[in-house]
Design a protein around this motif. Structure first.
Motif, PDB file in Angstrom:
ATOM      1  N   GLN A 182       0.825  -1.205   0.000  1.00 17.83           N
ATOM      2  CA  GLN A 182       0.000   0.000   0.000  1.00 17.83           C
ATOM      3  C   GLN A 182       0.859   1.255   0.000  1.00 17.83           C
ATOM      4  N   GLU A 183       1.977   1.226   0.740  1.00 17.07           N
ATOM      5  CA  GLU A 183       2.902   2.361   0.749  1.00 17.07           C
ATOM      6  C   GLU A 183       3.408   2.640  -0.659  1.00 17.07           C
ATOM      7  N   LEU A 184       3.739   1.573  -1.379  1.00 18.01           N
ATOM      8  CA  LEU A 184       4.300   1.748  -2.706  1.00 18.01           C
ATOM      9  C   LEU A 184       3.245   2.232  -3.694  1.00 18.01           C
ATOM     10  N   LEU A 185       2.031   1.744  -3.580  1.00 20.86           N
ATOM     11  CA  LEU A 185       0.958   2.213  -4.462  1.00 20.86           C
ATOM     12  C   LEU A 185       0.678   3.695  -4.238  1.00 20.86           C
ATOM     13  N   THR A 186       0.720   4.117  -2.978  1.00 20.29           N
ATOM     14  CA  THR A 186       0.532   5.536  -2.663  1.00 20.29           C
ATOM     15  C   THR A 186       1.652   6.363  -3.281  1.00 20.29           C
ATOM     16  N   LEU A 187       2.876   5.841  -3.227  1.00 19.27           N
ATOM     17  CA  LEU A 187       4.014   6.533  -3.833  1.00 19.27           C
ATOM     18  C   LEU A 187       3.837   6.669  -5.342  1.00 19.27           C
ATOM     19  N   ILE A 188       3.397   5.608  -6.002  1.00 21.26           N
ATOM     20  CA  ILE A 188       3.220   5.651  -7.452  1.00 21.26           C
ATOM     21  C   ILE A 188       2.205   6.725  -7.838  1.00 21.26           C
ATOM     22  N   LYS A 189       1.116   6.827  -7.077  1.00 21.85           N
ATOM     23  CA  LYS A 189       0.127   7.874  -7.344  1.00 21.85           C
ATOM     24  C   LYS A 189       0.743   9.261  -7.164  1.00 21.85           C
ATOM     25  N   LYS A 190       1.580   9.405  -6.148  1.00 19.42           N
ATOM     26  CA  LYS A 190       2.236  10.688  -5.882  1.00 19.42           C
ATOM     27  C   LYS A 190       3.164  11.064  -7.030  1.00 19.42           C
ATOM     28  N   LEU A 191       3.902  10.087  -7.554  1.00 22.88           N
ATOM     29  CA  LEU A 191       4.826  10.351  -8.661  1.00 22.88           C
ATOM     30  C   LEU A 191       4.055  10.761  -9.915  1.00 22.88           C
ATOM     31  N   LYS A 192       2.905  10.145 -10.128  1.00 16.02           N
ATOM     32  CA  LYS A 192       2.085  10.541 -11.278  1.00 16.02           C
ATOM     33  C   LYS A 192       1.598  11.976 -11.125  1.00 16.02           C
ATOM     34  N   ARG A 193       1.155  12.338  -9.924  1.00 14.48           N
ATOM     35  CA  ARG A 193       0.679  13.711  -9.693  1.00 14.48           C
ATOM     36  C   ARG A 193       1.799  14.723  -9.929  1.00 14.48           C
ATOM     37  N   ALA A 194       3.038  14.288  -9.718  1.00 13.04           N
ATOM     38  CA  ALA A 194       4.185  15.168  -9.945  1.00 13.04           C
ATOM     39  C   ALA A 194       4.537  15.280 -11.429  1.00 13.04           C
ATOM     40  N   GLY A 195       3.821  14.543 -12.290  1.00  7.84           N
ATOM     41  CA  GLY A 195       4.016  14.666 -13.728  1.00  7.84           C
ATOM     42  C   GLY A 195       4.879  13.604 -14.365  1.00  7.84           C
ATOM     43  N   LEU A 196       5.277  12.574 -13.599  1.00  9.76           N
ATOM     44  CA  LEU A 196       6.145  11.536 -14.142  1.00  9.76           C
ATOM     45  C   LEU A 196       5.333  10.567 -14.999  1.00  9.76           C
ATOM     46  N   THR A 197       5.873  10.181 -16.144  1.00 13.43           N
ATOM     47  CA  THR A 197       5.270   9.142 -16.979  1.00 13.43           C
ATOM     48  C   THR A 197       5.722   7.791 -16.450  1.00 13.43           C
ATOM     49  N   ILE A 198       4.777   6.881 -16.244  1.00 14.34           N
ATOM     50  CA  ILE A 198       5.100   5.600 -15.613  1.00 14.34           C
ATOM     51  C   ILE A 198       4.599   4.445 -16.474  1.00 14.34           C
ATOM     52  N   LEU A 199       5.497   3.480 -16.708  1.00  8.37           N
ATOM     53  CA  LEU A 199       5.133   2.205 -17.308  1.00  8.37           C
ATOM     54  C   LEU A 199       5.137   1.166 -16.195  1.00  8.37           C
ATOM     55  N   LEU A 200       4.006   0.537 -15.965  1.00  7.67           N
ATOM     56  CA  LEU A 200       3.837  -0.401 -14.870  1.00  7.67           C
ATOM     57  C   LEU A 200       3.628  -1.805 -15.417  1.00  7.67           C
ATOM     58  N   VAL A 201       4.623  -2.671 -15.219  1.00  7.33           N
ATOM     59  CA  VAL A 201       4.500  -4.073 -15.607  1.00  7.33           C
ATOM     60  C   VAL A 201       4.007  -4.842 -14.389  1.00  7.33           C
ATOM     61  N   THR A 202       2.839  -5.462 -14.491  1.00 12.58           N
ATOM     62  CA  THR A 202       2.267  -6.123 -13.323  1.00 12.58           C
ATOM     63  C   THR A 202       1.330  -7.237 -13.742  1.00 12.58           C
ATOM     64  N   HIS A 203       1.142  -8.199 -12.839  1.00 12.73           N
ATOM     65  CA  HIS A 203       0.107  -9.216 -13.038  1.00 12.73           C
ATOM     66  C   HIS A 203      -1.018  -9.024 -12.037  1.00 12.73           C
ATOM     67  N   GLN A 204      -0.919  -7.961 -11.221  1.00 11.04           N
ATOM     68  CA  GLN A 204      -1.930  -7.675 -10.212  1.00 11.04           C
ATOM     69  C   GLN A 204      -3.038  -6.809 -10.824  1.00 11.04           C
ATOM     70  N   MET A 205      -4.186  -7.415 -11.100  1.00 12.41           N
ATOM     71  CA  MET A 205      -5.255  -6.685 -11.770  1.00 12.41           C
ATOM     72  C   MET A 205      -5.852  -5.598 -10.888  1.00 12.41           C
TER      73      MET A 205
END
Length: 287
Positions: A182-205
């Motif tokens: 959950q900490e990491l998911l919150t961080l990813i959302k924060k990075l997106k709000r800061a304008g970072l483009t993110i490619l997320l490779v995952t099997h977690q739907m």
């Protein structure tokens, strides 16, 4: 229209001179400042696509444009070196790549490797650690004394300290406990709000439903779906064909609509959306 951070144009990749293809005629765009989830089973071509995007591999055919850098089969090494200054790649279990005696030294290594002065590298490292919630008392500790979640954040800080414009995350929550995830998911959302483009490779739907603006589904090296998470999870035939499991919220919502067909005005794909929709219906029933 969203500006493109990455554009793949008829990209094909073969490791054996065209006998077999890891990717074949792949065309797609990655919008700038958004989160794009890349999903598909083992052997679908996800790793090959990410290695092309990072400039670790060159396409056999076609071209891709990554943050303004054009890559083809004949691109020179100097151009690839320039590209890598713009991209941060967080591999699965990045804490396995920690090596320095202290947290601060480990995070400073990336900027120093790019030729940044020691003082500027220190400032960049401290800023990245602060952004990830690693406070000053941890700076001089060994990274190997930290918890798994803290080690993951230190490893990611080492990538962010290089100030990438595009961040590739390969199964970022693998091996973490629920709190660490959950900490990491919150961080990813924060990075997106800061304008970072993110490619997320995952099997977690669930992560796809919660985080992604766009989803690309790969199968045997080909793009078989491009669209929003909501569009993906509204297509049970596509999910079944490619052995993709829908999020728990979607499964539960489908079960509820079997008994209450008109229950949802807007079909939920996350647990938060499901809870909000049910709460709204309850308030309406009580009024």
């Amino acid at each position: 229209m969203d500006k493109s951070a990455v554009s793949y144009q008829g990209v094909s990749l073969s490791y054996d001179e065209g006998i077999t293809w890891a990717l074949k005629d792949f065309s797609a765009t990655i919008p700038q400042g958004k989160i794009t989830a890349i999903i598909g089973h083992t052997g679908s071509g996800k790793s090959s696509l990410m290695n092309l995007t990072d400039g670790l591999l060159l396409p056999t055919e076609g071209e891709l444009v990554v943050m303004g850098h054009q890559l083809t089969a004949t691109t020179k090494q100097t151009a690839l070196n320039e590209l890598r200054h713009s991209i941060g790649f967080v591999f699965q279990f990045p804490e396995h790549q920690l090596f320095a005696d202290t947290v601060l030294a480990d995070v400073m290594f990336g900027p120093l490797n790019l030729g940044v002065s020691s003082q500027k590298a220190k400032v960049a490292a401290q800023a990245a650690l602060s952004e990830l919630g690693i406070s000053h008392p941890f700076y001089e500790r060994s990274p190997f004394e930290l918890s798994g979640g803290q080690q993951r954040r230190v490893a990611i800080a080492g990538v962010l300290a290089m100030k990438p414009k595009l961040l590739i995350l390969d199964e970022p929550t693998a091996g973490l406990d629920p709190d660490g995830q959950q900490e990491l998911l919150t961080l990813i959302k924060k990075l997106k709000r800061a304008g970072l483009t993110i490619l997320l490779v995952t099997h977690q739907m669930e992560q796809v439903a919660e985080l992604a603006d766009q989803v690309l589904v790969l199968a045997t090296g080909k793009l078989v779906f491009s669209g929003s998470p909501r569009e993906l999870f509204a297509d049970p035939l596509l999910l079944a064909k490619h052995h993709l499991v829908e999020p728990q919220a979607v499964t539960f919502a489908h079960q509820l609509t079997e008994t209450y067909p008109e229950l949802f005005d807007h079909f939920p794909i996350t647990l938060t959306e499901l809870a909000d929709a049910l709460a709204e219906k309850l308030r309406g029933a009580e009024s």
